[in-house]
Design a protein around this motif. Structure first.
Motif, PDB file in Angstrom:
ATOM      1  N   MET A 165       0.690  -1.127   0.048  1.00  0.00           N
ATOM      2  CA  MET A 165      -0.001   0.009   0.064  1.00  0.00           C
ATOM      3  C   MET A 165       0.846   1.127  -0.010  1.00  0.00           C
ATOM      4  O   MET A 165       0.444   2.245  -0.601  1.00  0.00           O
ATOM      5  CB  MET A 165      -0.938  -0.234   1.157  1.00  0.00           C
ATOM      6  CG  MET A 165      -1.770   1.279   1.553  1.00  0.00           C
ATOM      7  SD  MET A 165      -2.964   1.567  -0.025  1.00  0.00           S
ATOM      8  CE  MET A 165      -4.204   0.570   0.516  1.00  0.00           C
ATOM      9  N   SER A 168       2.182   1.883  -3.455  1.00  0.00           N
ATOM     10  CA  SER A 168       1.233   2.155  -4.171  1.00  0.00           C
ATOM     11  C   SER A 168       0.814   3.843  -4.110  1.00  0.00           C
ATOM     12  O   SER A 168       0.522   4.678  -4.869  1.00  0.00           O
ATOM     13  CB  SER A 168      -0.289   1.436  -4.183  1.00  0.00           C
ATOM     14  OG  SER A 168      -0.143   0.132  -4.324  1.00  0.00           O
ATOM     15  N   VAL A 289      -4.606  -1.864  -5.217  1.00  0.00           N
ATOM     16  CA  VAL A 289      -5.057  -1.676  -3.825  1.00  0.00           C
ATOM     17  C   VAL A 289      -6.163  -2.925  -3.512  1.00  0.00           C
ATOM     18  O   VAL A 289      -6.351  -3.014  -2.155  1.00  0.00           O
ATOM     19  CB  VAL A 289      -5.773  -0.412  -3.562  1.00  0.00           C
ATOM     20  CG1 VAL A 289      -6.490  -0.005  -2.206  1.00  0.00           C
ATOM     21  CG2 VAL A 289      -4.817   0.982  -4.059  1.00  0.00           C
ATOM     22  N   VAL A 302      -9.058   4.596   1.262  1.00  0.00           N
ATOM     23  CA  VAL A 302      -7.892   4.377   1.858  1.00  0.00           C
ATOM     24  C   VAL A 302      -7.599   5.509   3.414  1.00  0.00           C
ATOM     25  O   VAL A 302      -7.452   6.559   3.056  1.00  0.00           O
ATOM     26  CB  VAL A 302      -6.483   4.423   1.102  1.00  0.00           C
ATOM     27  CG1 VAL A 302      -5.369   4.164   2.024  1.00  0.00           C
ATOM     28  CG2 VAL A 302      -6.512   3.626  -0.320  1.00  0.00           C
TER      29      VAL A 302
END
Ligand SMILES: Cc1cc2nc3c(=O)[nH]c(=O)nc-3n(C[C@H](O)[C@H](O)[C@H](O)COP(=O)(O)O)c2cc1C
Length: 330
Positions: A165, A168, A289, A302
Motif C-alpha cells: 500500500m 502504491s 489496492v 484508503v
C-alpha cells in the motif's frame, strides 16, 4: 417490516437535518450536493459537476460524498425522534437524484441517535497521530460500523500488504498528472475565496528527509503555502481500505454511508482519520489496492487511523440557503 411515511418535517427540523447532512466529508470539500424537502422527507441530489473535479475518479467520489450526507441525515432524523427509510437512485430518469430519505413513524434507531453527538467534532485530520495503535476491540467496532452499511473495512495488518500500500501511495503521488496538481493548487490558493481546504486543515508538510515515507496525503504537495510548518509523522499508522462487493453508483452510496458511520464511531472512541486515496484515483494503480489474497471487493477509500495530536478547525461549508433548494429548481 412495515413502514409508514410520517407527515412531514417542520421548518426547524429541516434545518437540523440539512445542517447535519452538510457536515459530511466530501471529496476536496466540494460539498457536491443539494437537498430538497418534500412531504415525505428529504431528497439528496448530486451536483452535476464531476467534470470540474480534480480527480480522475470524480463520479465515484461525488457519490461517496453524497452517501456520507445521506447517512448524516439518517442520524439527525433519529435524533429528532424519527425513523427513516432510504431509497437509493429512486428515479431511473434522474441519475443525479441520489437518494430519497423518507421520514417514517417507526421508532428511531438508537444506534444512529447516539452517533449524533459526534457529528460536530468529526473532521479529517491531516496532523501527525500519536504512535500507539488502535485496540482490537475498537477496530472491531469500526468493522461492524462498515458492515452494517453493506461495506467491509479491511485493515492492512500484514507487512507485505502494508508495504504494498505504501508503494502504491508513493507511485500514485509521483505519477499525478500536472493538470490535476494545478487544479488542486487553484482550489487551495489563498486567492480562492474561500480555499477548498484552509491551511489549518492541511496539516504540516511531512518533514523533509522522509517525505515519501509518510503515509499521509499532503493535499498541497508542491505548493508553497505559508503557515503550515513541517513535522515528522508517525511511521506506522493503522491503514485500512473500505471496500464494497460491487463498484457501481449504488455501491458508492453504500460506501459513503459506511464511511460516515465508521468515522462517527471512530470519533466517539477518540480516533481520528485522514485519507490517502491517491492510488484509487489512478486507473492503473487502483486494482493493486484491491489485490490482497482474500480481498472482499472493490476499494473505495484508503484510511489512515490513529490518535490525534491536534484537532484541526472546522472547515468551511456553504451556507444552508445555497444547499437547500425548492423542488424543481436547478
Ligand atoms: C470521497 C472522498 C475522498 C476523499 N479523499 C481524500 C484524500 O485522498 N485525502 C485527504 O486528505 N482527504 C480526503 N477526503 C477528505 C475531504 O478532503 C474532507 O472531507 C473535506 O475537506 C471536508 O473536511 P472535513 O472532513 O474535515 O469535514 C476525501 C473525502 C471524501 C468524501
Amino acid at each position: 417490516m412495515q413502514h409508514t411515511d410520517h407527515a412531514t418535517l417542520n421548518a426547524s427540523e429541516q434545518l437540523v437535518v440539512a445542517a447535519a447532512a452538510a457536515a459530511a466529508p466530501s471529496v476536496f470539500n466540494t460539498q457536491p450536493w443539494s437537498f430538497v424537502f418534500t412531504d415525505a422527507g428529504m431528497e439528496v441530489h448530486a451536483d452535476p459537476h464531476d467534470a470540474s473535479m480534480p480527480t480522475a475518479s470524480a463520479a465515484r467520489d461525488v457519490r461517496l460524498s453524497c452517501g456520507a450526507a445521506v447517512f448524516n441525515a439518517r442520524v439527525a432524523l433519529a435524533r429528532r425522534g424519527h425513523g427513516s427509510r432510504v431509497s437509493v437512485f429512486p428515479d431511473e430518469g434522474d441519475p443525479l437524484l441520489v437518494a430519497r430519505v423518507a421520514v417514517t413513524d417507526d421508532a428511531p434507531d438508537r444506534a444512529l441517535d447516539e452517533l449524533y453527538r459526534w457529528l460536530g467534532s468529526r473532521r479529517t485530520n491531516r496532523y501527525p497521530f500519536r504512535p500507539e495503535g488502535i485496540p482490537a476491540a475498537v477496530l472491531a467496532l469500526l468493522h461492524d460500523a462498515a458492515r452494517r452499511e453493506g461495506a467491509t473495512l479491511r485493515l492492512l495488518e500484514g507487512e507485505p500488504e502494508y508495504q504494498r500500500m505504501l508503494t502504491s501511495i508513493r507511485h500514485a503521488t509521483w505519477a499525478e498528472d500536472d493538470a490535476v496538481r494545478e487544479d488542486r493548487g487553484a482550489r487551495l490558493s489563498p486567492s480562492a475565496r474561500p480555499p477548498a481546504i484552509p491551511v489549518g486543515n492541511l496539516g504540516p508538510v511531512p518533514r523533509p528527509g522522509r517525505p515519501d515515507d509518510a503515509p499521509v496525503r499532503d493535499m498541497a504537495q508542491g505548493l508553497d503555502l505559508p503557515g503550515r510548518g513541517s513535522a515528522a509523522f508517525e511511521p506506522h499508522p493503522d491503514l485500512a481500505v473500505l471496500e464494497t462487493a460491487d463498484d457501481d453508483p449504488g455501491a458508492w452510496i453504500a460506501a459513503g454511508q459506511a464511511l460516515q458511520r465508521l468515522l462517527l464511531e471512530a470519533t466517539g472512541h477518540g480516533i481520528a482519520a485522514s485519507f490517502a486515496n491517491q492510488p484509487l484515483e489512478d486507473a492503473e494503480l487502483r486494482p493493486d489496492v484491491a489485490s490482497g489474497a482474500a480481498h472482499f471487493g472493490h476499494p473505495q477509500m484508503v484510511l489512515r487511523l490513529g490518535y490525534a495530536t491536534q484537532q484541526p478547525p472546522i472547515p468551511p461549508r456553504r451556507p444552508l440557503s445555497q444547499v437547500i433548494r425548492e423542488s424543481g429548481a436547478a
